[in-house]
Design a protein around this motif. Structure first.
Motif, PDB file in Angstrom:
ATOM      1  N   PRO A 149      15.213 -76.169 -90.544  1.00  0.00           N
ATOM      2  CA  PRO A 149      15.654 -77.558 -90.907  1.00  0.00           C
ATOM      3  C   PRO A 149      16.878 -78.248 -90.582  1.00  0.00           C
ATOM      4  O   PRO A 149      17.118 -79.174 -90.413  1.00  0.00           O
ATOM      5  N   ASP A 150      17.792 -77.244 -90.059  1.00  0.00           N
ATOM      6  CA  ASP A 150      19.282 -77.848 -89.720  1.00  0.00           C
ATOM      7  C   ASP A 150      19.138 -78.432 -88.208  1.00  0.00           C
ATOM      8  O   ASP A 150      19.951 -79.130 -87.908  1.00  0.00           O
ATOM      9  N   ASP A 151      17.991 -78.119 -87.721  1.00  0.00           N
ATOM     10  CA  ASP A 151      17.852 -78.805 -86.384  1.00  0.00           C
ATOM     11  C   ASP A 151      16.776 -79.887 -86.093  1.00  0.00           C
ATOM     12  O   ASP A 151      16.737 -80.504 -85.039  1.00  0.00           O
ATOM     13  N   ARG A 152      15.911 -80.150 -87.251  1.00  0.00           N
ATOM     14  CA  ARG A 152      15.234 -81.108 -87.119  1.00  0.00           C
ATOM     15  C   ARG A 152      15.453 -82.612 -86.698  1.00  0.00           C
ATOM     16  O   ARG A 152      14.987 -83.330 -86.031  1.00  0.00           O
ATOM     17  N   GLU A 153      16.512 -82.944 -87.551  1.00  0.00           N
ATOM     18  CA  GLU A 153      17.099 -84.234 -87.102  1.00  0.00           C
ATOM     19  C   GLU A 153      17.547 -84.300 -85.850  1.00  0.00           C
ATOM     20  O   GLU A 153      17.305 -85.461 -84.863  1.00  0.00           O
ATOM     21  N   ARG A 154      18.040 -83.446 -85.227  1.00  0.00           N
ATOM     22  CA  ARG A 154      18.432 -83.513 -83.750  1.00  0.00           C
ATOM     23  C   ARG A 154      17.170 -83.550 -82.761  1.00  0.00           C
ATOM     24  O   ARG A 154      17.242 -84.416 -81.978  1.00  0.00           O
ATOM     25  N   ILE A 172      14.625 -72.671 -78.600  1.00  0.00           N
ATOM     26  CA  ILE A 172      13.879 -73.129 -77.657  1.00  0.00           C
ATOM     27  C   ILE A 172      14.666 -74.520 -77.194  1.00  0.00           C
ATOM     28  O   ILE A 172      15.067 -75.271 -77.763  1.00  0.00           O
ATOM     29  N   ARG A 173      14.419 -74.683 -75.950  1.00  0.00           N
ATOM     30  CA  ARG A 173      14.992 -75.759 -75.175  1.00  0.00           C
ATOM     31  C   ARG A 173      13.801 -76.660 -74.730  1.00  0.00           C
ATOM     32  O   ARG A 173      12.844 -75.870 -73.955  1.00  0.00           O
ATOM     33  N   ALA A 174      13.694 -77.675 -75.174  1.00  0.00           N
ATOM     34  CA  ALA A 174      12.464 -78.792 -74.919  1.00  0.00           C
ATOM     35  C   ALA A 174      12.893 -79.716 -73.981  1.00  0.00           C
ATOM     36  O   ALA A 174      13.906 -80.372 -74.348  1.00  0.00           O
ATOM     37  N   ARG A 176      15.632 -92.529 -72.837  1.00  0.00           N
ATOM     38  CA  ARG A 176      16.568 -91.205 -72.519  1.00  0.00           C
ATOM     39  C   ARG A 176      15.761 -90.087 -72.044  1.00  0.00           C
ATOM     40  O   ARG A 176      14.827 -90.075 -72.510  1.00  0.00           O
ATOM     41  N   PRO A 177      16.533 -89.455 -71.108  1.00  0.00           N
ATOM     42  CA  PRO A 177      15.735 -88.240 -70.781  1.00  0.00           C
ATOM     43  C   PRO A 177      15.511 -87.159 -72.075  1.00  0.00           C
ATOM     44  O   PRO A 177      16.696 -87.231 -72.703  1.00  0.00           O
ATOM     45  N   TYR A 178      14.465 -86.728 -72.230  1.00  0.00           N
ATOM     46  CA  TYR A 178      14.273 -85.787 -73.434  1.00  0.00           C
ATOM     47  C   TYR A 178      14.794 -84.268 -73.095  1.00  0.00           C
ATOM     48  O   TYR A 178      14.259 -83.355 -72.230  1.00  0.00           O
ATOM     49  N   ASP A 179      15.802 -83.878 -73.716  1.00  0.00           N
ATOM     50  CA  ASP A 179      16.218 -82.413 -73.410  1.00  0.00           C
ATOM     51  C   ASP A 179      16.965 -81.910 -74.647  1.00  0.00           C
ATOM     52  O   ASP A 179      18.285 -82.621 -74.828  1.00  0.00           O
ATOM     53  N   VAL A 180      16.360 -81.071 -75.344  1.00  0.00           N
ATOM     54  CA  VAL A 180      17.069 -80.974 -76.783  1.00  0.00           C
ATOM     55  C   VAL A 180      16.763 -79.327 -76.949  1.00  0.00           C
ATOM     56  O   VAL A 180      15.820 -78.959 -76.531  1.00  0.00           O
ATOM     57  N   ASP A 181      17.525 -78.714 -77.663  1.00  0.00           N
ATOM     58  CA  ASP A 181      17.414 -77.105 -77.971  1.00  0.00           C
ATOM     59  C   ASP A 181      17.488 -77.366 -79.621  1.00  0.00           C
ATOM     60  O   ASP A 181      18.106 -77.864 -80.212  1.00  0.00           O
ATOM     61  N   PHE A 182      16.682 -76.286 -80.048  1.00  0.00           N
ATOM     62  CA  PHE A 182      16.338 -76.040 -81.414  1.00  0.00           C
ATOM     63  C   PHE A 182      15.949 -74.731 -81.767  1.00  0.00           C
ATOM     64  O   PHE A 182      15.400 -74.477 -80.848  1.00  0.00           O
TER      65      PHE A 182
END
Ligand code: ADP
Length: 759
Positions: free
Chosen positions: A321-326, A357-359, A339-345
């Motif tokens: 839940p804390d990472d969903r917004e990011r 996981i890094r996506a 923007r390039p899509y590069d996010v971890d959660f």
């Protein structure tokens, strides 16, 4: 002229009767029948002629037929007439124009009635073939068109009868077998395509002939052409009663497409194999997110089984839940702002734990700049995140350590300064001096330990800590350790009990390093056990190993701290009144040293306030090693050795001399290498304690020269130096030293070495 009318040439009533009958008959005929003179003057025409040309018999009679009908002859009329007179008959195709102006084509047959003498009439029968010709023409045109179309179609077409013989093939079909279309007509399929190929397609031909529509793709082996992937479509041809007359076949060579498909499939399989054998997850989405395709690894990253169905809701649901917004923001930014899509959660796993996981991915846009696809990959970065966290934690602990170090180094200085001042002022009572001396002694030890530990830690972190093992009695090591602890003095505040095996136990060890292990553990037990508490030192042998336990009933260790207690710079956060100084590196050293000895160490505690136990397990040295060593297993008696000390720092030499003399040894000191050599020869000491950096002859050379002498061989040579690196130890070993002690030397260590010399 109608029957009953007066006919030309004086036709009699009797004849009229005949003629009436005849005329009735002629009217029944479909063909146009005209009786005329050889010049063409019409004498009679039947109803068929009236219908065809639109002129009544009356109107036509007396007219010249060829003029009336604007006849077109195939050859000049004179020639025809000549042939008629010559042969008595003629036939050919003529064109007439009817009364209404229409052109009709007729098959015309003429016969000359010779028996009638001069002016013999000509009988002419004209059959209208206009419609037939038109039909024939249009059928020919149709066929040409059909051939034109089928020949230019990029597909092989054939029409076969129920016996499997070709009735039609287009040019592409014939060309495939190197023939002209007409050459195949009437031939059987098998004869044309070869026996092997026919065996493959025969079942489908039979199904078509049974009235079934067949579509099929097969690899066919043509004797003359090799293997090809062909696509067959068979359409049965039926008559009105449903009887199969044959079939039409549409055939395509799809080898190229199949090869491309095959290559594509192979590529995809290879790609998937490679991707699946890595730790990379793949995902493809159509925008808006109606269809999400994830490979098994990607599902695994989200804690899902390989066959799980995935929606965009699944995606967000599995994210912490804390990472969903990011995650949402990253996706929006990729689609709205490219923007390039590069996010971890973190993603939730079935066991309730989370993976990091890094996506990363990219959005594809259509011509109107609308996002249409969003594809990418996922990687499990849990390990990296954990390592990062560990690094941060280590960094934090190192900072803390430096602060503690500064504090710990300064701590002993204040009391030492006072003690020095007290002693230096000269007029103190002996008791005060003794107490000040004791303070100095304690604080000094503390400082030395700090510096030693620091050096060891730096060796550990650089992987430079090594030990030299030899079989030693465990009891000797334990005694050496005990002597350096408060338990070996009157100031002990806890009760110590010792329980060791009756039989001597040997371990392969570097005695000084191993003593350091137990010294640390015993000191900790003393430090973390309140006054009046109990400490127990025990050893037990089983299965070729000896387990040495140091148990206390002190402050104990919280369960959460136990697994980390051996980590570098680890100190349990204690209440202010429970802190005891120290750098939190003692146990790290202890574990390293134990492992270097091929052993292991465990910490046990039932919790805070419930005491602790540290158990060191070491392999017991083999029987031969034991035999070679002192069978008594007792600590050698520290008496009666002859000791020569050479050190240009006379204070250091003197302190050592006093110490060893009080231990019952015969001790002499010199201040340079030359003196050391000459005294060694006359004194023949059991032990030489040699400083390395000495005037005249340095310690290495003294050792080398002594070793060259027959009397020098059995002596125990001990190097005393400020340099304790592996390189320094190696040099002293090469020079012939038996031991290498770093300054300031621990009296107990010197004691142990001197005591064991020559034994
Ligand atoms: P230091 O004693 O210098 O802090 P150590 O590495 O020797 O460092 O010990 C690390 C920590 O382990 C200590 O700070 C202490 O909290 C805990 N510890 C060690 N030995 C004991 C013991 N016998 N009883 C309770 N706690 C202990």
């Amino acid at each position: 002229m109608r029957p009953g009318d007066r006919g030309p040439g004086g036709v009699t009533p009797a004849k009229v009767t005949d003629f009436t009958t005849l005329s009735g008959l002629l009217d029944l005929a479909h063909d146009a029948i005209v009786v005329r003179t050889i010049e063409g003057t019409v004498l009679y025409c039947n109803r068929g002629a009236e219908r065809l040309y639109g002129w009544s018999c009356e109107e036509a009679t007396g007219q010249t037929a060829h003029q009336l009908l604007k006849t077109k002859f195939p050859v000049p009329e004179d020639e025809i007439r000549a042939a008629l007179i010559r042969d008595g008959q003629w036939e050919g195709v003529l064109t007439h124009v009817t009364r209404s102006g229409q052109s009709v084509t007729v098959e015309s047959r003429w016969a000359l009635q010779r028996g009638s003498g001069e002016g013999a009439p000509v009988l002419e029968i004209n059959r209208d073939i206009t419609a037939r010709l038109a039909a024939e023409h249009s059928s020919r045109t149709g066929e040409r068109k059909l051939r034109f179309i089928t020949d230019s179609a990029p597909i092989m077409l054939a029409h076969c009868d129920r016996d499997g013989r070709f009735r039609f093939v287009n040019r592409p079909y014939a060309a495939r077998f190197g023939a002209e279309p007409h050459e195949l007509i009437g031939r059987h399929i098998q004869e044309v395509i070869g026996e092997t190929a026919y065996r493959t397609i025969e079942p489908f031909v039979l199904r078509a002939l049974a009235g079934e529509r067949v579509e099929v793709e097969r690899e066919v082996h043509y004797d003359a052409l090799g293997r090809h992937f062909m696509r067959f479509g068979y359409e049965p041809e039926m008559d009105d009663s449903g009887q199969v007359l044959g079939f039409v076949a549409a055939i395509q060579n799809v080898s190229d497409r199949r090869r491309a498909e095959e290559a594509e499939r192979l590529n995809r399989e290879r790609f998937e194999f490679v991707v699946n054998s890595t730790e990379i997850g793949l995902w493809y989405c159509d925008v808006p997110f109606d269809v999400l395709v994830w490979n098994a690894k990607c599902k695994e990253h989200f804690g899902l089984p390989p066959d799980a169905a995935v929606t965009i809701e699944t995606f967000y649901d599995r994210i912490h839940p804390d990472d969903r917004e990011r995650a949402r923001e990253a996706s929006d930014a990729a689609m709205a702002r490219r923007r390039p899509y590069d996010v971890d959660f973190r993603t939730r796993q079935d066991d309730g734990r989370f993976k990091w996981i890094r996506a990363f991915g990219r959005v594809l846009f259509d011509g109107a700049d609308r996002p249409i696809h969003f594809d990418g990959a996922t990687v499990d970065i849990t390990n990296i995140k954990e390592a990062e966290a560990q690094l941060l934690e280590r960094d934090r602990r190192k900072d803390e350590f430096l602060a503690t170090l500064a504090h710990e180094l300064r701590n002993p200085l204040a009391p030492m300064r006072f003690a020095l001042h007290l002693i230096g002022s000269g007029d103190q009572a002996p008791d005060t001096v003794a107490r000040a001396h004791a303070v100095l002694e304690r604080q000094f030890r503390q400082l030395v330990k700090l510096v030693d530990d620091l050096l060891d830690v730096s060796r550990i972190t650089r992987g430079r800590l090594s030990i030299e093992k030899r079989p030693v009695p465990l009891a000797e090591v334990l005694t050496a350790a005990l002597e350096a602890t408060p338990f070996g003095t009157n100031s002990a505040q806890q009760e110590l009990s010792i329980s060791l095996p009756q039989e001597p136990v040997y371990v392969a060890a570097d005695p000084i390093r191993l003593a350091q292990v137990f010294l640390n553990l015993l000191n900790n037990a003393a430090k973390y056990t309140p006054a009046g508490g109990h400490v127990e030192l025990s050893a037990r042998v089983s299965d070729g190993a000896v387990a040495v336990s140091i148990t206390d009933d002190g402050i104990g260790i919280a369960p959460s701290m136990l697994p980390r207690i051996f980590d570098m710079f680890m100190q349990v956060d204690l209440a202010a009144d429970q802190t005891h100084g120290g750098l939190g590196i003692g146990l790290t050293l202890v574990r390293q040293l134990v492992e270097l000895h091929g052993g292991r160490i465990e910490a046990h505690s039932d919790g805070v306030g419930r005491g602790s136990r540290f158990v060191v397990t070491l392999p017991v040295a083999g029987a031969s090693a034991q035999a070679a060593a002192d069978p008594s297993g007792s600590v050698p008696r520290s008496a009666g050795k002859r000791v020569l000390i050479a050190d240009d720092n006379t204070d250091a030499a003197e302190v050592l001399e006093i110490w060893l003399s009080t231990r019952g040894h015969e001790v002499r000191t010199v201040a340079d290498g030359e003196a050391a050599l000459s005294l060694a020869e006359s004194m023949r000491p059991d032990v030489l304690l040699l400083d390395i950096g000495m005037p005249k002859v340095n310690g290495y050379d003294v050792a080398r020269r002594i070793r060259l002498q027959p009397w020098g061989k059995p002596m125990t040579l001990v190097a005393l130096t400020g340099w304790g690196q592996e390189e320094d130890r190696r040099r002293s070993r090469e020079a012939g030293f038996d031991h290498h002690l770093t300054k300031p030397v621990e009296p107990s260590a010197v004691d142990a070495l001197v005591a064991s010399a020559g034994s």
